[in-house]
Design an enzyme around this catalytic site. Structure first.
Site, PDB file in Angstrom:
ATOM      1  N   ASN A   8     -57.514 -47.638   9.893  1.00  0.00           N
ATOM      2  CA  ASN A   8     -57.099 -47.467   8.499  1.00  0.00           C
ATOM      3  C   ASN A   8     -57.980 -48.365   7.631  1.00  0.00           C
ATOM      4  O   ASN A   8     -57.773 -49.565   7.563  1.00  0.00           O
ATOM      5  CB  ASN A   8     -55.610 -47.856   8.358  1.00  0.00           C
ATOM      6  CG  ASN A   8     -55.155 -47.828   6.914  1.00  0.00           C
ATOM      7  OD1 ASN A   8     -55.823 -47.260   6.049  1.00  0.00           O
ATOM      8  ND2 ASN A   8     -54.009 -48.447   6.636  1.00  0.00           N
ATOM      9  N   LYS A  10     -58.206 -48.441   4.479  1.00  0.00           N
ATOM     10  CA  LYS A  10     -57.614 -48.760   3.171  1.00  0.00           C
ATOM     11  C   LYS A  10     -58.649 -48.489   2.058  1.00  0.00           C
ATOM     12  O   LYS A  10     -59.406 -47.528   2.185  1.00  0.00           O
ATOM     13  CB  LYS A  10     -57.101 -50.203   3.152  1.00  0.00           C
ATOM     14  CG  LYS A  10     -56.224 -50.496   4.372  1.00  0.00           C
ATOM     15  CD  LYS A  10     -55.480 -51.784   4.294  1.00  0.00           C
ATOM     16  CE  LYS A  10     -54.686 -51.958   5.575  1.00  0.00           C
ATOM     17  NZ  LYS A  10     -53.702 -53.015   5.506  1.00  0.00           N
ATOM     18  N   HIS A  88     -47.142 -45.647   4.306  1.00  0.00           N
ATOM     19  CA  HIS A  88     -47.663 -47.000   4.521  1.00  0.00           C
ATOM     20  C   HIS A  88     -46.971 -47.977   3.564  1.00  0.00           C
ATOM     21  O   HIS A  88     -46.694 -47.630   2.414  1.00  0.00           O
ATOM     22  CB  HIS A  88     -49.179 -47.011   4.304  1.00  0.00           C
ATOM     23  CG  HIS A  88     -49.805 -48.277   4.816  1.00  0.00           C
ATOM     24  ND1 HIS A  88     -49.730 -49.455   4.127  1.00  0.00           N
ATOM     25  CD2 HIS A  88     -50.463 -48.548   5.971  1.00  0.00           C
ATOM     26  CE1 HIS A  88     -50.342 -50.408   4.830  1.00  0.00           C
ATOM     27  NE2 HIS A  88     -50.796 -49.877   5.957  1.00  0.00           N
ATOM     28  N   GLU A  90     -48.056 -50.360   1.897  1.00  0.00           N
ATOM     29  CA  GLU A  90     -48.790 -50.620   0.658  1.00  0.00           C
ATOM     30  C   GLU A  90     -48.531 -49.522  -0.381  1.00  0.00           C
ATOM     31  O   GLU A  90     -48.666 -49.748  -1.583  1.00  0.00           O
ATOM     32  CB  GLU A  90     -50.294 -50.770   0.966  1.00  0.00           C
ATOM     33  CG  GLU A  90     -50.570 -52.104   1.653  1.00  0.00           C
ATOM     34  CD  GLU A  90     -51.786 -52.124   2.559  1.00  0.00           C
ATOM     35  OE1 GLU A  90     -52.612 -51.204   2.494  1.00  0.00           O
ATOM     36  OE2 GLU A  90     -51.886 -53.074   3.357  1.00  0.00           O
ATOM     37  N   GLU A 162     -44.979 -50.963  11.740  1.00  0.00           N
ATOM     38  CA  GLU A 162     -45.789 -51.989  11.095  1.00  0.00           C
ATOM     39  C   GLU A 162     -44.904 -52.953  10.312  1.00  0.00           C
ATOM     40  O   GLU A 162     -44.549 -52.675   9.154  1.00  0.00           O
ATOM     41  CB  GLU A 162     -46.780 -51.350  10.117  1.00  0.00           C
ATOM     42  CG  GLU A 162     -47.806 -50.470  10.771  1.00  0.00           C
ATOM     43  CD  GLU A 162     -49.067 -50.389   9.915  1.00  0.00           C
ATOM     44  OE1 GLU A 162     -50.131 -50.722  10.433  1.00  0.00           O
ATOM     45  OE2 GLU A 162     -48.971 -50.030   8.731  1.00  0.00           O
ATOM     46  N   GLY A 168     -52.138 -57.608   7.523  1.00  0.00           N
ATOM     47  CA  GLY A 168     -53.186 -58.323   6.794  1.00  0.00           C
ATOM     48  C   GLY A 168     -52.963 -59.820   6.690  1.00  0.00           C
ATOM     49  O   GLY A 168     -53.587 -60.490   5.862  1.00  0.00           O
ATOM     50  N   SER A 199     -52.129 -56.847  11.798  1.00  0.00           N
ATOM     51  CA  SER A 199     -53.030 -57.897  12.302  1.00  0.00           C
ATOM     52  C   SER A 199     -53.452 -57.680  13.756  1.00  0.00           C
ATOM     53  O   SER A 199     -53.519 -58.632  14.532  1.00  0.00           O
ATOM     54  CB  SER A 199     -52.393 -59.278  12.108  1.00  0.00           C
ATOM     55  OG  SER A 199     -52.206 -59.543  10.736  1.00  0.00           O
TER      56      SER A 199
HETATM   57  P1  PGA Z   1     -54.102 -54.930   9.298  1.00  0.00           P
HETATM   58  O1  PGA Z   1     -53.497 -53.615   8.617  1.00  0.00           O
HETATM   59  O2  PGA Z   1     -54.585 -54.541  10.674  1.00  0.00           O
HETATM   60  O3  PGA Z   1     -55.213 -55.371   8.401  1.00  0.00           O
HETATM   61  O4  PGA Z   1     -52.989 -55.930   9.388  1.00  0.00           O
HETATM   62  C1  PGA Z   1     -52.759 -52.690   9.339  1.00  0.00           C
HETATM   63  C2  PGA Z   1     -52.319 -51.577   8.431  1.00  0.00           C
HETATM   64  O5  PGA Z   1     -51.977 -51.848   7.265  1.00  0.00           O
HETATM   65  O6  PGA Z   1     -52.295 -50.398   8.811  1.00  0.00           O
END
Ligand code: PGA
Length: 237
Positions: A8, A10, A88, A90, A162, A168, A199
């Site tokens: 992903n 982003k 997601h 976000e 998640e 992140g 992460s």
């Molecule tokens: P990350 O993001 O690996 O940077 O923690 C995972 C995600 O948001 O899908």
């Protein structure tokens, strides 16, 4: 069933040239893997990247017409996109509700896209002991009137667990705690392919597959480094 490893990206990277570089590094590095690999770049790069399965990071639930700024499932399908990330955290933070997510999942399946459905609790919900309640609500509403279908070695819906506090932050969820949540999810959605995300790095990725019962990984930050992402893919073999 194959393990599903999803990149992903982003809202990264800033140029098509960089996107092509990361993409070809991943494509070459994962050649011959037993895992299923899906790369989810921003919409604007989807038409330019070829040779590995692609996913979009969002979809709109209406078909066509006066919806400025939105992208439909049919457009993605016609471009050759196979997957779409829906729900997601976000996007939930920007106002996406469980009900909207349910409509998006229905539309994606209707046009023949496979779904990576994200769920997860915030730090506050976890601390208040409400994790399972939150996960159950996200699943019950998100997957309302939707049926999980096996498609040989893959599925129409894949659930990505998640924890929001792990995304992140470098603070990945412990294997034992992840296993409990994955077991809880599999209990609610029998036979589902459940991924872990938050992460993920090559140092911790194998553990989720081998010891937490994850059937795949959703990788954010680490998927922008082709070498690191390839290591993660290999750790899941
Ligand atoms: P990350 O993001 O690996 O940077 O923690 C995972 C995600 O948001 O899908």
């Amino acid at each position: 069933m194959k393990n599903l490893i999803v990149a992903n990206w982003k809202m990264n990277p800033a140029s098509l040239e960089e996107a092509k570089n990361i993409f070809s590094g991943i494509k070459n590095g994962v050649e011959g893997t037993n895992n299923e690999i899906v790369i989810c770049p921003p919409f604007v790069y989807l038409a330019e990247l070829k040779g590995t399965a692609l996913g979009a990071q969002n979809i709109f639930y209406e078909e066509q017409g006066a919806f400025t700024g939105e992208v439909s499932g049919e457009m993605l399908k016609n471009l050759g996109v196979e997957y779409v990330i829906i729900g997601h955290s976000e996007r939930r933070k920007l106002g996406e509700t469980n009900e909207m997510i349910n409509k998006k999942i229905k539309k994606a399946l209707e046009v023949g896209l496979k779904v990576i459905f994200c769920i997860g609790e915030t730090a506050e919900e976890r601390e208040a002991g409400r994790k399972n309640e939150v996960l159950e609500r996200q699943i019950k509403i998100g997957l309302k009137d939707i049926k999980l279908v096996d498609l040989g070695d893959r599925q129409n819906i894949n659930i990505a667990y998640e924890p929001v506090w792990a995304i992140g932050t470098g603070n990945n969820c412990g294997v034992e705690e992840t296993k409990k949540s994955i077991d809880f999810i599999k209990n609610l959605v029998p036979n589902a392919r459940v991924l872990y995300g938050g992460s993920v790095k090559s140092e911790n990725s194998g553990d989720y597959i081998k010891n937490a019962g994850a059937n795949g990984l959703l990788v954010g930050g680490a998927s922008l480094n082709a070498e690191e992402f390839v290591k993660i893919v290999k750790s899941a073999e």
